[in-house]
Design an enzyme around this catalytic site. Structure first.
Site, PDB file in Angstrom:
ATOM      1  N   GLY A 136      28.873  50.072  29.404  1.00 58.87           N
ATOM      2  CA  GLY A 136      27.970  49.737  30.584  1.00 58.87           C
ATOM      3  C   GLY A 136      26.515  49.622  30.630  1.00 58.87           C
ATOM      4  O   GLY A 136      25.971  48.684  29.708  1.00 58.87           O
ATOM      5  N   LYS A 207      36.298  48.511  23.026  1.00 58.10           N
ATOM      6  CA  LYS A 207      34.804  48.731  23.027  1.00 58.10           C
ATOM      7  C   LYS A 207      34.340  49.522  21.384  1.00 58.10           C
ATOM      8  O   LYS A 207      33.388  49.031  20.861  1.00 58.10           O
ATOM      9  CB  LYS A 207      34.430  49.845  23.802  1.00 58.10           C
ATOM     10  CG  LYS A 207      34.526  49.274  25.429  1.00 58.10           C
ATOM     11  CD  LYS A 207      34.216  50.379  26.603  1.00 58.10           C
ATOM     12  CE  LYS A 207      34.541  49.743  27.835  1.00 58.10           C
ATOM     13  NZ  LYS A 207      34.555  50.864  28.843  1.00 58.10           N
ATOM     14  N   GLY A 304      30.582  50.090  36.679  1.00 59.57           N
ATOM     15  CA  GLY A 304      29.979  49.717  38.043  1.00 59.57           C
ATOM     16  C   GLY A 304      28.933  48.667  38.142  1.00 59.57           C
ATOM     17  O   GLY A 304      28.416  48.363  37.139  1.00 59.57           O
TER      18      GLY A 304
HETATM   19  N1  NAP Z   1      32.963  46.289  36.852  1.00 56.88           N
HETATM   20  C1  NAP Z   1      32.589  47.137  35.841  1.00 56.88           C
HETATM   21  O1  NAP Z   1      32.052  48.143  36.174  1.00 56.88           O
HETATM   22  C2  NAP Z   1      32.371  46.486  34.660  1.00 56.88           C
HETATM   23  C3  NAP Z   1      31.772  47.227  33.467  1.00 56.88           C
HETATM   24  C4  NAP Z   1      31.617  46.632  32.050  1.00 56.88           C
HETATM   25  C5  NAP Z   1      32.153  45.532  31.868  1.00 56.88           C
HETATM   26  N2  NAP Z   1      32.767  44.808  32.979  1.00 56.88           N
HETATM   27  C6  NAP Z   1      33.250  43.451  32.465  1.00 56.88           C
HETATM   28  O2  NAP Z   1      32.682  42.416  33.290  1.00 56.88           O
HETATM   29  C7  NAP Z   1      33.478  41.321  33.433  1.00 56.88           C
HETATM   30  C8  NAP Z   1      33.708  41.134  35.181  1.00 56.88           C
HETATM   31  O3  NAP Z   1      34.226  42.297  35.470  1.00 56.88           O
HETATM   32  P1  NAP Z   1      34.200  42.666  37.274  1.00 56.88           P
HETATM   33  O4  NAP Z   1      34.649  43.812  37.543  1.00 56.88           O
HETATM   34  O5  NAP Z   1      32.869  41.855  37.843  1.00 56.88           O
HETATM   35  O6  NAP Z   1      35.321  41.644  37.569  1.00 56.88           O
HETATM   36  P2  NAP Z   1      35.694  41.176  39.100  1.00 56.88           P
HETATM   37  O7  NAP Z   1      34.925  42.074  40.200  1.00 56.88           O
HETATM   38  O8  NAP Z   1      37.168  41.217  39.043  1.00 56.88           O
HETATM   39  O9  NAP Z   1      35.284  39.785  39.180  1.00 56.88           O
HETATM   40  C9  NAP Z   1      35.585  38.624  38.347  1.00 56.88           C
HETATM   41  C10 NAP Z   1      35.098  37.621  38.902  1.00 56.88           C
HETATM   42  O10 NAP Z   1      35.617  36.215  38.230  1.00 56.88           O
HETATM   43  C11 NAP Z   1      36.010  35.230  39.337  1.00 56.88           C
HETATM   44  N3  NAP Z   1      37.046  34.434  38.538  1.00 56.88           N
HETATM   45  C12 NAP Z   1      38.381  34.986  38.024  1.00 56.88           C
HETATM   46  N4  NAP Z   1      38.914  34.085  37.661  1.00 56.88           N
HETATM   47  C13 NAP Z   1      38.202  32.807  37.717  1.00 56.88           C
HETATM   48  C14 NAP Z   1      38.466  31.511  37.565  1.00 56.88           C
HETATM   49  N5  NAP Z   1      39.474  31.085  36.850  1.00 56.88           N
HETATM   50  N6  NAP Z   1      37.443  30.626  37.624  1.00 56.88           N
HETATM   51  C15 NAP Z   1      36.331  31.082  38.190  1.00 56.88           C
HETATM   52  N7  NAP Z   1      36.180  32.533  38.349  1.00 56.88           N
HETATM   53  C16 NAP Z   1      37.160  33.225  38.294  1.00 56.88           C
HETATM   54  C17 NAP Z   1      36.373  35.988  40.416  1.00 56.88           C
HETATM   55  O11 NAP Z   1      36.304  35.146  41.548  1.00 56.88           O
HETATM   56  P3  NAP Z   1      36.532  35.389  42.856  1.00 56.88           P
HETATM   57  O12 NAP Z   1      35.496  36.503  43.438  1.00 56.88           O
HETATM   58  O13 NAP Z   1      36.476  34.258  43.847  1.00 56.88           O
HETATM   59  O14 NAP Z   1      37.935  35.942  43.032  1.00 56.88           O
HETATM   60  C18 NAP Z   1      35.448  37.148  40.662  1.00 56.88           C
HETATM   61  O15 NAP Z   1      34.196  36.462  40.885  1.00 56.88           O
HETATM   62  C19 NAP Z   1      34.942  41.819  32.808  1.00 56.88           C
HETATM   63  O16 NAP Z   1      34.813  41.108  31.551  1.00 56.88           O
HETATM   64  C20 NAP Z   1      34.763  43.361  32.646  1.00 56.88           C
HETATM   65  O17 NAP Z   1      35.567  43.873  31.679  1.00 56.88           O
HETATM   66  C21 NAP Z   1      32.974  45.121  34.087  1.00 56.88           C
END
Ligand code: NAP
Length: 432
Positions: A136, A207, A304
């Site tokens: 992160g 990772k 986060g």
């Molecule tokens: N969350 C963390 O703390 C964290 C930390 C490190 C890395 N990551 C990585 O960051 C990435 C995003 O994570 P996140 O937690 O932000 O995920 P998330 O909250 O689930 O957000 C995913 C987003 O992608 C959109 N989406 C899903 N399918 C789609 C499609 N077919 N077409 C267009 N948009 C689509 C969703 O749209 P809607 O909002 O309209 O549903 C949402 O806005 C992932 O690869 C995750 O592994 C996350």
């Protein structure tokens, strides 16, 4: 001033929305730091009407993020959708095909397709930046790829999954069971409804595969990561670990050995006098050991919106400044073939806990198996779990350095003994 850097953001969830907030809040600061403005021009998500906490009207909206990667007015496509295949991969590929840089936080995608995407980026003459994909907010990718570039990395290891670290920390502090604490973590939003990726070590393995490639100059080789999660850890093991001078952590370790490169994720007894034994709760930590720099330790929030967006924005800043480095520290075409070491050949010390009938000769049977399998015992603690005579007793042993195959062979045979009433538990002891 130089032309703005234009940016299209695919995915407006936890990380995507926060990335836009950082770009908006720090617009002036970032312009000063980059010598040019960073301008979001287009966005894509599933729902156009969802409240994201900011106005999407100034941006071109795309229902299809792949179309956005092809058509948007953007120098950089930020992939924040997630998932190892499907739309996330298609977004990155389309971006390179159309001459755009890519920034992603997607560790699953890179663990599975990192080498191919690095080749695509280099063929397009564009950057593939992914600081947020490992630990992160901790800038560990940059630290290894750039800060430690003058070193041979001997070993890199760390606590790469905040969910598991939170669960293990809470189990130790409260004495509650894994299932109990997991349920709480889900309610608090620290664990997903389907926690398997986190608690079975898959997320940490993704990772680690990226870190291994960066540290050792090899193609990303997720398939060779040995991964074991924390489901079997009990409060009793955590208590014994404390008595023996350890704390149990889900550790991800990549190390060069005489048999090849070890990549392993498993619960580990971490000595209490090491810094990462004290990295608690949702925090992550990474230790990188270089031949000239010696040991370096990095700690911070591994997940986060804020910490992850911080890393995403740093990647965008690098592109805005015109800074470009090989994706995995050496050009993709020069990455060495994977050199996986067989986990059976892993050598280390082990903690073993048995539940045995309280009868004469039981310990002699166990030690005989150890002798036959060339496992040398270092210490033994025997403790009754109940006041009633005749009830089973816990026997905890630690071993000297032993080969994984031998300890597994020994535990298989010990588990078959009539006097052993529960499958033996084994936790590796970290030599850190
Ligand atoms: N969350 C963390 O703390 C964290 C930390 C490190 C890395 N990551 C990585 O960051 C990435 C995003 O994570 P996140 O937690 O932000 O995920 P998330 O909250 O689930 O957000 C995913 C987003 O992608 C959109 N989406 C899903 N399918 C789609 C499609 N077919 N077409 C267009 N948009 C689509 C969703 O749209 P809607 O909002 O309209 O549903 C949402 O806005 C992932 O690869 C995750 O592994 C996350």
């Amino acid at each position: 001033m130089t032309q703005s850097l234009t940016v299209a953001v695919a995915g407006l969830g936890t990380v995507g929305a926060e990335t836009i907030r950082v770009l908006q809040k720090h617009a002036d600061l970032l312009t000063r730091r980059c010598g040019r403005e960073i301008a979001v021009t287009a966005v894509s998500a599933r729902s156009k009407s969802a409240d994201r906490g900011f106005d999407i009207a100034p941006f071109d909206w795309y229902d299809d993020p792949v179309a956005m990667a092809r058509e948007a007015d953007a120098d950089v496509v930020i992939e924040l959708i997630g998932g190892e295949d499907g739309v996330a991969k298609a977004v990155c590929e389309a971006a390179f095909e159309h001459g755009r840089h890519v920034v992603t936080a997607n560790k699953a995608l890179l663990a599975h397709h990192g080498t191919a995407l690095a080749r695509a980026a280099e063929a397009a003459g564009k950057s593939l930046n992914y600081e947020a994909a490992v630990a992160g907010g901790i800038p560990i990718v940059k630290a290894i790829r750039e800060g430690l570039a003058g070193n041979t990395i001997e070993r890199v290891y760390g606590i790469l999954n905040g969910t598991c670290n939170y669960i293990l920390t809470t189990m130790r502090e409260t004495g509650r069971s894994f299932d109990d604490v997991l349920e709480d973590a889900q309610k608090l939003g620290y664990a997903e409804a389907d926690p398997a990726f986190d608690v079975d070590g898959v997320d940490a393995a993704h990772k680690l595969a990226i870190l291994t490639s960066l540290a050792f100059g090899t193609e990303v080789d997720f398939g060779s990561v040995y991964a074991e999660g924390i489901r079997n850890i009990t409060p009793l093991d955590i208590e014994y670990a404390g008595d023996l001078g350890y704390r149990i952590k889900l550790l991800a370790v990549a190390r060069r050995t005489e048999h090849g490169i070890e990549q392993r994720v498993h619960p580990t007894m971490v000595p209490l006098d090491t810094p990462i034994a004290h990295v608690e709760g949702v925090f992550n930590a990474v230790v990188a050991e270089g031949d000239f720099v010696d040991t370096t330790v990095y700690q911070g929030r591994g997940a986060g919106g804020g910490p992850t967006a911080s890393a995403v924005v740093a990647d965008i800043v690098d592109i805005a400044r015109g800074s470009s480095v090989p994706v995995f520290a050496v050009p993709a075409g020069d990455l060495a073939a994977p050199q996986p070491a067989d986990m059976d050949l892993h050598e280390g010390a082990y903690y073993v806990r048995l539940l045995v009938q309280d009868k004469p000769g039981v310990i002699a049977d166990v030690t005989a198996v150890f002798r036959d399998e060339s496992v040398s015992m270092e210490s033994m603690i025997q403790r009754s779990q109940s006041a009633d005579e005749g009830d089973p007793v816990s026997v905890v042993m630690t071993t000297h350095n032993t080969v994984e195959k031998s300890i597994r062979g020994a535990l298989q045979r010990i588990g078959d003994l009539e006097t052993v009433v529960e499958t033996p538990r084994m936790i590796r002891i970290g030599a850190l």
